[in-house]
Write an enzyme that holds these catalytic residues in place. Structure first.
Site, PDB file in Angstrom:
ATOM      1  N   GLU A   1       0.796  -1.232   0.000  1.00 35.26           N
ATOM      2  CA  GLU A   1       0.000   0.000   0.000  1.00 35.26           C
ATOM      3  C   GLU A   1       0.830   1.284   0.000  1.00 35.26           C
ATOM      4  OE1 GLU A   1      -2.762  -0.320   3.235  1.00 35.26           O
ATOM      5  OE2 GLU A   1      -3.604  -2.205   2.504  1.00 35.26           O
TER       6      GLU A   1
ATOM      7  N   ASN B   1       1.949  -5.263  -3.173  1.00 41.80           N
ATOM      8  CA  ASN B   1       0.550  -5.537  -2.841  1.00 41.80           C
ATOM      9  C   ASN B   1      -0.182  -4.232  -2.543  1.00 41.80           C
ATOM     10  OD1 ASN B   1      -1.495  -7.606  -2.169  1.00 41.80           O
ATOM     11  ND2 ASN B   1      -1.342  -6.788  -0.083  1.00 41.80           N
TER      12      ASN B   1
ATOM     13  N   HIS C   1     -10.686  -6.010  -1.870  1.00 40.08           N
ATOM     14  CA  HIS C   1     -11.718  -5.823  -0.843  1.00 40.08           C
ATOM     15  C   HIS C   1     -12.893  -5.130  -1.534  1.00 40.08           C
ATOM     16  CE1 HIS C   1      -9.077  -7.139   2.326  1.00 40.08           C
ATOM     17  NE2 HIS C   1      -8.180  -6.232   2.013  1.00 40.08           N
TER      18      HIS C   1
ATOM     19  N   GLU D   1      -6.329 -10.618  -1.024  1.00 36.96           N
ATOM     20  CA  GLU D   1      -7.093 -10.376   0.206  1.00 36.96           C
ATOM     21  C   GLU D   1      -8.590 -10.323  -0.085  1.00 36.96           C
ATOM     22  OE1 GLU D   1      -5.572  -7.108   2.558  1.00 36.96           O
ATOM     23  OE2 GLU D   1      -3.514  -7.436   1.866  1.00 36.96           O
TER      24      GLU D   1
ATOM     25  N   ASP E   1     -12.369 -10.293  -0.309  1.00 39.54           N
ATOM     26  CA  ASP E   1     -13.619 -10.430   0.433  1.00 39.54           C
ATOM     27  C   ASP E   1     -14.643  -9.494  -0.212  1.00 39.54           C
ATOM     28  OD1 ASP E   1     -12.703  -7.957   1.432  1.00 39.54           O
ATOM     29  OD2 ASP E   1     -12.342  -8.721   3.450  1.00 39.54           O
TER      30      ASP E   1
END
Length: 343
Positions: free
Chosen positions: A166, A207, A243, A271, A273
């Protein structure tokens, strides 16, 4: 020369042989169709493995809970620690390291033959307090030492590291973290080169979130990756956190994965979701999975947790298993997409 009766007998025998051969071929084809090896896989990890990919989960410190552990064991072929390998967990005081949480996960994975993603060596968040007061070369040396000690400790045991996490803002500019302000633009390259020296065999990823489609942020990351690849900076893969919400616009998702893959790096969903429920949630999960399996260099998917009960977004019920470890509609959508893959 033969008479007509001989030709008739020969013709009948020929037809009989051909019929028998055809019947045998049909029987063999039917046997192949019904063979266990031709059946669709019935777990996420198994279905992904059929196409040379992994399907993983982020793991919380819940391995002593029987339902949690049995679901993890059955369904997933890769694990990543939610928090146990981050900077604040592994180096709470200067040069004083605590690997207990990460070691537990690595030992668990080794006993079961699953592989481990490491997350994350350098991140602006979840830094120990002592880091915040460092400036200039002191911060640079602390970063290098942290990477060297953590990646070195796990050398040969981690398949892939998220080296930097990030580092970009939504508008494509560099995040003005303490690392960026004190070390300048070169700190990301420095981190990757240090990680490579510490564990030469691990694959090294950048990432980030919000880079799932083509936008200003993903454009900036793309430019960095292209530059790194041109100059030989050891970056092997790009992680797309994903996300998402149930009404997510995924119109450029696959296109975005493919353009990064075309640079010669692997792409990974790291990641995943999806907030929501029912068919809307299932449809987003399906689209993400289909996009990954359609891109040859998309070699794996990780969901950020096992059950809604322990998700960081628990109120949004974003995972594939509900709080009682029952499979949700989204689970079926993902499994079907994996089993339907041709690549």
């Amino acid at each position: 020369m033969t008479d007509s009766s001989s030709r008739t007998r020969t013709s009948r025998r020929t037809r009989s042989v051909l019929v028998a051969a055809a019947a045998g071929a049909l029987a063999a084809a039917a046997a192949l169709t019904l063979s266990p090896t031709a059946q669709a896989a019935d777990t996420l990890g198994g279905a992904a493995a059929e196409h040379g990919r992994y399907f993983g989960a982020a793991v919380a410190p819940r391995l002593g809970e029987s339902d949690y552990e049995s679901t993890l064991n059955r369904e997933f072929s890769s694990v990543v620690a939610e928090n146990a390998m981050k900077w604040d967990a592994t180096e709470p005081s200067p040069n004083q390291f605590n690997f207990s949480g990460g070691d537990d996960l690595v030992n668990y994975a080794q006993q079961r033959g699953t592989f481990v993603r490491g997350h994350a060596l350098v991140w602006h968040a979840q830094q120990p307090g002592w880091i915040q007061g460092l400036t200039g070369d002191s911060l640079r040396q602390a970063m290098r030492n942290h990477i060297t000690k953590v990646a070195g400790h796990y050398a040969g045991k981690i398949d892939t590291w998220d080296v930097v996490n990030e580092a970009y803002e939504w508008d494509g500019s560099r995040r003005q973290s303490n690392l960026q302000k004190q070390l300048g633009d070169g700190w990301i390259e420095d981190a990757f080169r240090t990680a490579k020296a510490a564990d030469p065999k691990a694959k090294l990823c950048y990432n980030d979130y919000g880079t799932d489609g083509v936008n200003a942020k993903s454009d900036a990351v793309y430019r960095m990756v292209k530059d790194f690849r041109t100059r030989g900076v050891p970056l092997d893969c790009v992680g797309f956190q994903s996300h998402l919400s149930s009404n997510e616009n995924l119109s450029t998702y696959k296109q975005n994965l493919q353009r990064f893959a075309d640079l010669g790096v692997n792409v990974q969903i790291t990641e995943l979701d999806v907030g929501g429920s029912g068919s809307a949630q299932a449809n987003v999960y399906r689209q993400v999975t289909q996009a990954c399996v359609a891109v040859a260099r998309c070699n794996g998917i990780t969901v950020w947790g096992v059950t809604d009960k322990y998700s960081w977004r628990s109120q949004e019920t974003p995972l594939l298993f509900n709080g009682s470890y029952q499979k949700k509609e989204a689970y079926g959508a993902v499994l079907s997409a994996l089993n339907s893959a041709t690549g």
